[in-house]
Design a protein around this motif. Structure first.
Motif, PDB file in Angstrom:
ATOM      1  N   THR A  49       0.837  -1.201   0.000  1.00  0.00           N
ATOM      2  CA  THR A  49       0.000   0.000   0.000  1.00  0.00           C
ATOM      3  C   THR A  49       0.872   1.251   0.000  1.00  0.00           C
ATOM      4  N   GLY A  52       2.097   1.927  -3.308  1.00  0.00           N
ATOM      5  CA  GLY A  52       1.092   2.385  -4.261  1.00  0.00           C
ATOM      6  C   GLY A  52       0.485   1.319  -5.143  1.00  0.00           C
ATOM      7  N   ARG A  53       0.480   0.093  -4.686  1.00  0.00           N
ATOM      8  CA  ARG A  53      -0.115  -0.973  -5.500  1.00  0.00           C
ATOM      9  C   ARG A  53      -1.584  -0.642  -5.776  1.00  0.00           C
ATOM     10  N   PRO A  54      -1.970  -0.585  -7.055  1.00  0.00           N
ATOM     11  CA  PRO A  54      -3.285  -0.030  -7.393  1.00  0.00           C
ATOM     12  C   PRO A  54      -4.478  -0.779  -6.777  1.00  0.00           C
ATOM     13  N   GLU A  55      -4.401  -2.094  -6.673  1.00  0.00           N
ATOM     14  CA  GLU A  55      -5.599  -2.793  -6.215  1.00  0.00           C
ATOM     15  C   GLU A  55      -5.795  -2.738  -4.698  1.00  0.00           C
ATOM     16  N   TYR A  56      -4.861  -2.066  -3.996  1.00  0.00           N
ATOM     17  CA  TYR A  56      -5.008  -1.919  -2.555  1.00  0.00           C
ATOM     18  C   TYR A  56      -5.679  -0.583  -2.275  1.00  0.00           C
ATOM     19  N   GLN A  57      -6.882  -0.634  -1.726  1.00  0.00           N
ATOM     20  CA  GLN A  57      -7.677   0.569  -1.543  1.00  0.00           C
ATOM     21  C   GLN A  57      -7.624   1.061  -0.114  1.00  0.00           C
ATOM     22  N   PRO A  75       2.444   5.479  -8.007  1.00  0.00           N
ATOM     23  CA  PRO A  75       3.579   4.656  -7.578  1.00  0.00           C
ATOM     24  C   PRO A  75       4.921   5.209  -8.045  1.00  0.00           C
TER      25      PRO A  75
END
Lengths: 257, 491
Positions: A49, A52-57, A75
C-alpha cells in the motif's frame, strides 16, 4: 524534525475485504523498524500500500511521507520521491536488459530532482561500484531483469536496485524469506551499508533471524491488521522464543476487558 | 486461348491487355504458363471461408474480390517515374555495399538505383538472357509455387510480367546481399511482384525483400501521419526460393504497405540436402495482410528457422500461414512468431508442421506468442503438428496475454511512468524476434522501424486502476486487476 513516515489509523481493503484496520506507525530518519507478524496479518499489504499498489484501496486514515500525502501520489511519483519497495516476489522482465532498466529507473529519479540524466559512462561506473557494494554477480546485470534468476539472486537484485536508487525510505518485504544463511548475510550486509542518518528502513519479516544481522531500533507486531505491540529489539527475541500465540491471547484478553 | 466465358471479366480484360503489351520475345513456355494459370484462377475464383477451407477460415478476402483492382498505368514494359519528392536513397533500406539493389514501383523495375549483376537481375532481363539463364528460370519459375490449389498464386502467375531474379551458380564463393524493394504508388490498382531465387550448391545469399508504400516514403515518416491519404491498393506477391545442396539463404521480408492496402503474399521454399534457410517475416499493419510461407525440407539434414513479428492496430487484419514439410530425415525446423495487437485489430496464425513417414530424426519446434494491448483485439492462433514418423522430437505452443499488471506495478515502483514501462515491455517483446536478424544493418533498420511504431502507440488498455494516480479511496474502480490473471512470457 517531522518523521520520514507517519501513518495514522490506516485502513486498507483488497477486493472489498479489509486487511488493515487502523495502523499507526511513525518512522524517523536514521531508524530501522521491523514489522513482524504471522502469515496473513497484513504485513505485505502495508508495504504494498505504501508503494502504491493499485488494487489496494485505502478506505480511511492517512500516510504522510516527509510531510506529503503519500496516498495522493502515483507509484512512480513515490519512487522518484525516494520511496523504495523491495518485493517479496520480484518480477521477471523477459527481454528487458537490466542495464537499460536500472538506468531508466535511476534517470527517472534524477530528472524528478532536476538533475541531468546519467551519461552511459557515469552510469556504468556507478553501477560497477554498487555491484561490488552488494556483492552481486556482475553477470546478472548483463542479463534480462530477473529472468531465470534463482530466488536468492532476485532478492540480491532488489538490494542492488535499492543501492542504485538510494532511497530515503526503503521497505523490504520479506526480503529474508527463502534465503540460505550465506545469501541472508550478503543481503543484510548490503542493507547495513545503506543505513544512513538521513534515511529509514522498514523491514517486513516473519522471522527473527534477519534481525540477527540487521539490528532494528523498533520492532512492531502486526496482528489482524493492527499494530498490537511495539518495543525494542528484545521484542523480536521474545517472539522468536514464544511465537505469536501469547500476543494473540493477550490482545484477545485485553480487548474483552 | 481467348475464352468465350469468364467468371472474372475485369481481371480477364486486364489479362488480355497485358498479353498484348508484353514484348514478343517473351518465350512461349511463359505464355503457356500464364494461360494455364489464368484458367486455373478463373475456375478457382477468390477463396472464401466456406466450411472445410481451413486455409482461409479466419481471413475474409471479399473486400479484395469486390474491389476488382485493375492494372495501373505502370504495366507492360513502361518504366515508371518515382513519385515527385521521393528520394529513394534515405527513404527505404539503403544498406551499404556489398548490398545490391532492385527497386520496383507498381511491379515495374526502376532503371536508376538498380545495381544488379549477372547473378542478380530483373526477371525480364533474365528471361532475355543467354548462357542457360533463361533455361534455369524456366526450370524453376512456377515449380516451387504451384497454382493448382491457390487462386492468388494462380492470379500472380497469370499476370507474371517482371520482378526480381537471383541465380547463384553452384559453388559461387562470394556471399551475395540483395535488397529488393517493391514500392507501390497508384491507388486502386493491383501489382503482381514476382521473385525467383535459385541458390546453387554451397552458395550464400542474404535477401531483404520489402513491400512499401511509396507515398509514405515521400512524407518520410515510415507511413506515420499519412493514414488519411494512405492509398488503397492490392499487392499480390509470389516469391519462389530453391536451395541446392549446402546453400545458405537468409531471407527477410518486410510488409510495410499503406494502412489501407491489401497484401496477399506467398513464399515457397524448397530445400535440398544440408541446406539452411533462415527467414524473418516482419509485418506492420495494413488493412488486410496475409503471408503464406511454406517450406519443403526435401533433403536429408536440411535446416530452417522461421521467425516472424507482426504489429496490428485499428481494424487491421494480419494473417500468417506457415507450413513446414519435413519430407526427409534429420531435418531441423524452428518456427517462432510473435504478434503485438492493438485497437480492434485481428491476427491469425496458422502453423503446420508436417513430418512425413520417411522423415525420421526430425527435430521441430513451433511457437506463436501474442501481446494484446486492447480488449477489442483478437488473435486466432492455431499451431498444429502432423507426425507420421515415429522417431522425432516435436513441440509446439501458443500464448496470448496482456501486459501483466504486477509487472507494470513493479516497473512503476522503480520510478518509470506507465507509458515508459509499457513501451519498454512491448519493445522487449518485439526485440526477441528483431535480435534474431544476423545482419546488423538489417537489424538496426527493423529495430528503428518497429520501435518507432511502439513509441507512437498510446498507452495500452490498463484499466482505470492501472493508470490511476494512487490508491486513495473513493472511486471503487481501484480494486480491479487489469491483468486478469494472464501472464505473458517468462514462463
Amino acid at each position: 524534525m517531522s518523521p520520514i513516515l507517519e501513518i495514522q489509523d490506516l485502513h486498507v481493503s483488497v477486493e472489498e475485504q479489509e486487511i488493515l484496520s487502523g495502523v499507526n506507525l511513525s518512522v524517523n530518519a536514521g531508524e530501522v523498524h521491523a514489522i513482524m507478524g504471522p502469515n496473513g496479518s497484513g504485513k505485505s499489504t502495508l508495504a504494498s500500500t505504501l508503494a502504491g499498489r493499485p488494487e489496494y484501496q485505502v478506505t480511511a486514515g492517512y500516510a504522510h511521507y516527509r510531510g506529503k500525502d503519500l496516498l495522493e501520489m502515483a507509484p512512480e511519483e513515490r519512487a522518484r520521491e525516494g520511496l523504495f519497495l523491495a518485493f517479496q516476489y520480484p518480477l521477471e522482465l523477459p527481454g528487458v536488459r537490466a542495464w537499460q532498466f536500472l538506468k531508466a529507473a535511476a534517470d527517472a529519479g534524477r530528472q524528478h530532482r532536476g538533475e541531468e540524466e546519467y551519461s552511459a559512462r557515469d552510469f556504468d561506473r556507478m553501477l560497477r561500484e554498487k555491484v561490488k557494494l552488494v556483492d552481486i554477480d556482475p553477470e546478472l546485470v548483463r542479463r534480462s531483469v530477473n529472468e531465470g534468476f534463482s530466488g536468492g539472486e532476485k532478492k540480491r537484485n532488489e538490494i542492488l536496485q535499492m543501492a542504485i536508487l538510494e532511497p530515503t525510505l526503503a521497505l523490504l518485504d520479506e526480503t529474508d524469506s527463502g534465503l540460505d544463511i550465506d545469501a541472508l548475510r550478503i543481503v543484510s550486509d548490503g542493507v547495513n551499508r545503506l543505513r544512513r542518518a538521513d534515511n529509514a528502513i522498514v523491514l517486513v519479516t516473519h522471522y527473527q533471524r534477519l534481525l540477527n544481522y540487521i539490528t532494528p531500533d523498533r520492532v512492531h507486531v502486526l496482528l489482524d491488521g493492527r499494530i498490537v505491540r511495539s518495543g525494542g529489539p528484545e521484542l523480536a527475541l521474545e517472539l522468536e522464543a514464544q511465537g505469536y500465540d501469547w500476543i494473540k491471547e493477550a490482545v484477545e484478553a485485553g480487548e474483552s476487558l | 486461348m481467348t475464352q468465350t466465358y469468364t467468371n472474372h471479366p475485369a481481371y480477364h480484360a486486364d489479362y488480355l491487355a497485358l498479353a498484348e503489351q508484353l514484348t514478343p520475345d517473351r518465350p512461349d513456355w511463359l505464355r503457356e504458363l500464364r494461360a494455364a494459370a489464368w484458367e486455373r484462377f478463373d475456375t478457382l475464383g477468390f477463396p472464401t471461408a466456406r466450411r472445410g477451407n481451413e486455409r482461409w477460415k479466419y481471413t475474409n478476402v471479399r473486400p479484395i474480390a469486390q474491389a476488382e483492382f485493375g492494372l495501373g498505368a505502370a504495366d507492360g514494359n513502361g518504366r515508371p517515374d518515382l513519385p515527385a519528392g521521393l528520394d529513394v536513397k534515405p527513404s527505404f533500406p539503403d544498406f551499404p555495399a556489398p548490398w545490391l539493389n532492385l527497386v520496383f514501383v507498381d511491379g515495374c523495375p526502376l532503371a536508376g538505383p538498380n545495381t544488379g549483376d549477372g547473378a542478380v537481375s530483373t526477371l525480364a532481363d533474365a528471361l532475355a538472357a543467354g548462357n542457360g539463364i533463361a533455361e534455369s528460370v524456366r526450370a524453376n519459375l512456377g515449380r516451387h509455387a504451384a497454382f493448382d490449389d491457390d487462386p492468388f498464386v494462380a492470379l500472380n502467375t497469370a499476370f507474371l510480367n517482371d520482378g526480381a531474379c537471383v541465380r547463384l551458380p553452384d559453388d559461387s564463393p562470394e556471399p551475395v546481399f540483395l535488397n529488393i524493394a517493391y514500392l507501390r504508388q497508384s491507388a486502386a490498382t493491383v501489382a503482381y511482384p514476382r521473385t525467383l531465387i535459385v541458390a546453387g550448391r554451397n552458395t550464400r545469399l542474404t535477401v531483404f525483400e520489402s513491400y512499401l508504400d511509396a507515398n509514405a516514403l515521400v512524407d518520410g515518416g515510415n507511413g506515420a501521419g499519412v493514414s488519411d491519404a494512405a492509398p488503397r491498393y492490392f499487392t499480390n506477391a509470389v516469391t519462389e526460393i530453391a536451395l541446392a545442396e549446402g546453400a545458405q539463404v537468409s531471407h527477410y521480408r518486410l510488409l510495410d504497405e499503406s494502412r489501407n492496402a491489401f497484401h496477399v503474399g506467398t513464399t515457397r521454399v524448397t530445400q535440398a540436402r544440408d541446406s539452411s534457410y533462415t527467414s524473418g517475416s516482419f509485418a506492420r499493419g495494413m488493412a488486410l495482410g496475409r503471408h503464406d510461407l511454406s517450406v519443403l525440407l526435401d533433403g536429408t539434414g536440411a535446416f530452417c528457422s522461421l521467425n516472424g513479428l507482426y504489429l496490428t492496430d485499428d481494424t487491421q487484419h494480419m494473417d500468417n500461414l506457415v507450413s513446414i514439410d519435413h519430407a526427409k530425415p534429420h531435418g531441423i525446423s524452428r518456427l517462432y512468431y510473435k504478434g503485438i495487437l492493438d485497437g480492434r485489430s485481428k491476427a491469425v496464425f496458422g502453423g503446420t508442421v508436417l513430418v512425413r513417414e520417411d522423415a525420421q530424426k526430425t527435430d521441430a519446434q513451433q511457437t506463436d506468442k501474442n501481446l494484446i494491448l486492447s480488449d477489442r483485439a483478437e488473435v486466432d492462433s492455431k499451431p498444429s503438428l502432423l507426425i507420421y514418423a515415429d522417431d522425432v522430437k516435436c513441440g509446439h505452443g501458443a500464448t496470448a496475454g496482456h501486459i501483466d499488471a504486477d509487472t507494470l506495478f513493479y516497473m512503476r515502483s522503480r520510478g518509470l511512468d506507465p507509458e515508459t514501462a509499457s513501451r519498454i515491455l512491448i519493445h522487449a517483446f518485439a526485440s526477441e524476434i528483431i535480435d534474431s536478424v544476423a545482419q546488423p544493418e538489417v537489424r538496426d533498420y527493423l529495430d528503428a522501424l518497429f520501435l518507432d511504431t511502439v513509441s507512437s502507440k498510446t498507452l495500452p488498455n490498463l484499466g482505470e486502476s492501472g493508470a490511476a494516480s494512487g490508491n486513495k479511496s473513493g472511486t471503487g474502480s481501484g480494486s480491479k486487476n487489469p491483468g486478469s490473471g494472464r501472464r505473458l512470457g517468462g514462463d
